[in-house]
Scaffold this active site. Structure first.
Site, PDB file in Angstrom:
ATOM      1  N   SER A   1      21.640  10.596  28.963  1.00 32.40           N
ATOM      2  CA  SER A   1      20.989  11.116  30.160  1.00 32.40           C
ATOM      3  C   SER A   1      20.060  10.090  30.805  1.00 32.40           C
ATOM      4  O   SER A   1      20.510   8.989  31.090  1.00 32.40           O
ATOM      5  CB  SER A   1      20.253  12.401  29.778  1.00 32.40           C
ATOM      6  OG  SER A   1      20.084  13.183  30.915  1.00 32.40           O
TER       7      SER A   1
ATOM      8  N   HIS B   1      25.555  19.279  28.648  1.00 30.06           N
ATOM      9  CA  HIS B   1      24.779  18.042  28.660  1.00 30.06           C
ATOM     10  C   HIS B   1      24.106  17.878  27.294  1.00 30.06           C
ATOM     11  O   HIS B   1      23.145  18.588  26.980  1.00 30.06           O
ATOM     12  CB  HIS B   1      23.725  18.222  29.761  1.00 30.06           C
ATOM     13  CG  HIS B   1      22.932  17.014  30.067  1.00 30.06           C
ATOM     14  ND1 HIS B   1      23.473  15.901  30.680  1.00 30.06           N
ATOM     15  CD2 HIS B   1      21.619  16.740  29.884  1.00 30.06           C
ATOM     16  CE1 HIS B   1      22.518  15.008  30.856  1.00 30.06           C
ATOM     17  NE2 HIS B   1      21.382  15.477  30.374  1.00 30.06           N
TER      18      HIS B   1
HETATM   19  C1  GTR Z   1      17.548  15.775  34.534  1.00 34.18           C
HETATM   20  C2  GTR Z   1      17.753  14.677  35.546  1.00 34.18           C
HETATM   21  C3  GTR Z   1      18.950  13.882  35.174  1.00 34.18           C
HETATM   22  C4  GTR Z   1      18.978  13.520  33.695  1.00 34.18           C
HETATM   23  C5  GTR Z   1      18.367  14.570  32.800  1.00 34.18           C
HETATM   24  C6  GTR Z   1      17.939  14.117  31.411  1.00 34.18           C
HETATM   25  O1  GTR Z   1      16.537  16.630  34.861  1.00 34.18           O
HETATM   26  O2  GTR Z   1      17.905  15.261  36.803  1.00 34.18           O
HETATM   27  O3  GTR Z   1      19.042  12.737  36.003  1.00 34.18           O
HETATM   28  O4  GTR Z   1      18.421  12.301  33.464  1.00 34.18           O
HETATM   29  O5  GTR Z   1      17.261  15.134  33.332  1.00 34.18           O
HETATM   30  O6  GTR Z   1      17.456  13.012  31.219  1.00 34.18           O
HETATM   31  O7  GTR Z   1      18.045  14.940  30.512  1.00 34.18           O
END
Ligand code: GTR
Length: 422
Positions: A261, A402
């Site tokens: 991420s 995610h």
């Molecule tokens: C989210 C962000 C993403 C990603 C994510 C993370 O809120 O919008 O770009 O980086 O966090 O790091 O878990």
């Protein structure tokens, strides 16, 4: 069944909210866009040789990312002192030994301690190592009771044992599912982790972490072209690599930089800025990582710059709502890693990160790999869910959200074996 219904209602609700926010999840609603060709100079001349790429075109593209997106990493800010905190042959992993070291940055009396936790496979003279940051402290990646709890600032999260912006015993092991440590050790790899907040706490504040160590006089924060937090975290990864080079049981020529991420964006920038990283892994890195910005699918430049104004440099802000004006896109970031192997991973439910845009980031970087006689991602179509592609660029999209899972690590180890085994 009930659960599924609830999920659908929730999805409609969330999608609706995002639609109001101008977030697009529909391929048919994307604007027409043209990607810059990494192998064409601004004047229209084509790059034909590796030499032209390396000496002329690559530095041009690098400078655009550096000046207009991630910001310049200050020169000469190197950590010279390593303090052994603890080491032992007894760990929860029968074939793993542990070492904990503080990388110490100094300015006068002031010290910044970045703690590195290293597990190495017993009986391997020189192990390749996966290096990456964690979100919740080194003690979160393992149930190992001997791992020191970071005292750095952390975002409150009671469920993970973080209150009053401090970690506690309760956060031990809470992120263990994201790190297949036993699997890495069994495959002959070491693993080195650091808490990203040790380097720079993840908030819009430049008075903490590494920042006070690099400004003088009236300067209290980075200039518009100087590093944001992502570049600061990348710097920390290079500092860790400097340390790993001093570790006799590590094969420092085979250090794999990994990140998930926002830390996947970080791993990519670390891979670009530091050619010593032998292999780069971007897990669900999304906007500002592997995903093409010009598709305007999922998270946008404006959204990321608004939610996280400290991640990129201020020169990136004028591109809010103006992705079409960006003189580069993320495929070129991946191209800057060529010819080293790079793996991009997506998750099906992670539409915010634009899985197809992540794939295309690798696909459109491939012509630069071809210049070196290497295969990248050769099909314009994403492979089916759960079916990895592994050339010099690797890719998979797995089911689920995610996250980082065992499936992801299985592929990363396979990919590393393929490229780093003698
Ligand atoms: C989210 C962000 C993403 C990603 C994510 C993370 O809120 O919008 O770009 O980086 O966090 O790091 O878990």
């Amino acid at each position: 069944m009930k659960k599924t219904k609830l999920l659908i209602i929730l999805l409609i609700f969330v999608t609706g909210l995002n639609a109001q926010d101008g977030i697009n999840y529909d391929e048919n609603l994307m604007p027409a866009y043209t990607l810059p060709d990494p192998l064409v100079f601004p004047g229209g001349k084509k790059v034909k040789t590796v030499r032209q790429w390396e000496t002329k075109r690559k530095p041009q593209i690098f400078r655009m990312f550096e000046e207009q997106m991630f910001g310049k990493i200050p020169e000469g800010l190197d950590i010279k002192e390593y303090r052994l905190l603890e080491e032992s042959d007894v760990t929860p992993y029968p074939n793993g030994r542990r070492k904990q070291v503080a990388l110490v940055l100094k300015k006068g009396e002031k010290e910044l301690l970045i703690q590195l936790l290293l597990y190495l496979p017993k009986g391997v003279a020189k192990a390749p190592v996966f290096l990456g940051y964690n979100f919740k402290g080194n003690h979160s990646v393992t149930p190992d009771k001997a791992v020191i709890i970071s005292s750095s600032w952390a975002r409150d999260d009671a469920a993970s044992g973080i209150t009053g912006n401090r970690f506690s015993e309760k956060s031990r092991g809470t992120e263990a599912s994201r790190w297949s440590i036993q699997r890495m050790l069994d495959a002959g790899y070491g693993v080195a982790v650091m808490y990203y907040g040790d380097v720079d706490p993840d908030r819009d504040d430049f008075s903490d972490g590494v920042h006070p160590f690099c400004y003088s006089g009236d300067q209290k924060k980075p200039l518009p072209g100087e590093w944001g937090a992502i570049a600061a975290w990348s710097w920390g990864l290079s500092q860790a690599l400097n340390y790993l080079e001093t570790e006799p049981a590590v094969d420092a020529g085979k250090v794999i930089v990994f990140g998930h991420s926002r830390l996947g964006k970080t791993a990519l920038w670390a891979g670009v800025t530091d050619p010593r990283f032998a292999l780069v892994i971007s897990n669900n890195s999304g906007c500002g990582g592997a995903a093409l910005s010009k598709r305007i699918f999922g998270e946008t430049v404006k959204r990321i710059n608004t939610s996280f104004p400290h991640w990129f440099c201020d020169n990136f802000k004028p591109y809010n709502d103006r992705e079409q004006d960006l003189p580069f896109d993320q495929h070129e970031l991946i191209a800057l890693i060529a010819p080293r192997p790079v793996y991009i991973a997506s998750a099906l439910e992670d539409q915010w990160a634009d899985p197809k845009g992540e794939y295309l980031g690798g696909y459109y970087a491939s012509p630069v790999y071809h210049l070196y006689g290497k295969k990248g991602l050769e099909s314009a179509e994403q492979p089916p869910v759960g079916v990895p592609v592994m050339n010099q660029i690797g890719y998979h999209i797995r089911p689920g959200k995610h996250d980082v899972t065992d499936f992801d690590w299985e592929q990363y180890i396979r990919f590393a074996d393929m490229h780093l085994q003698d």
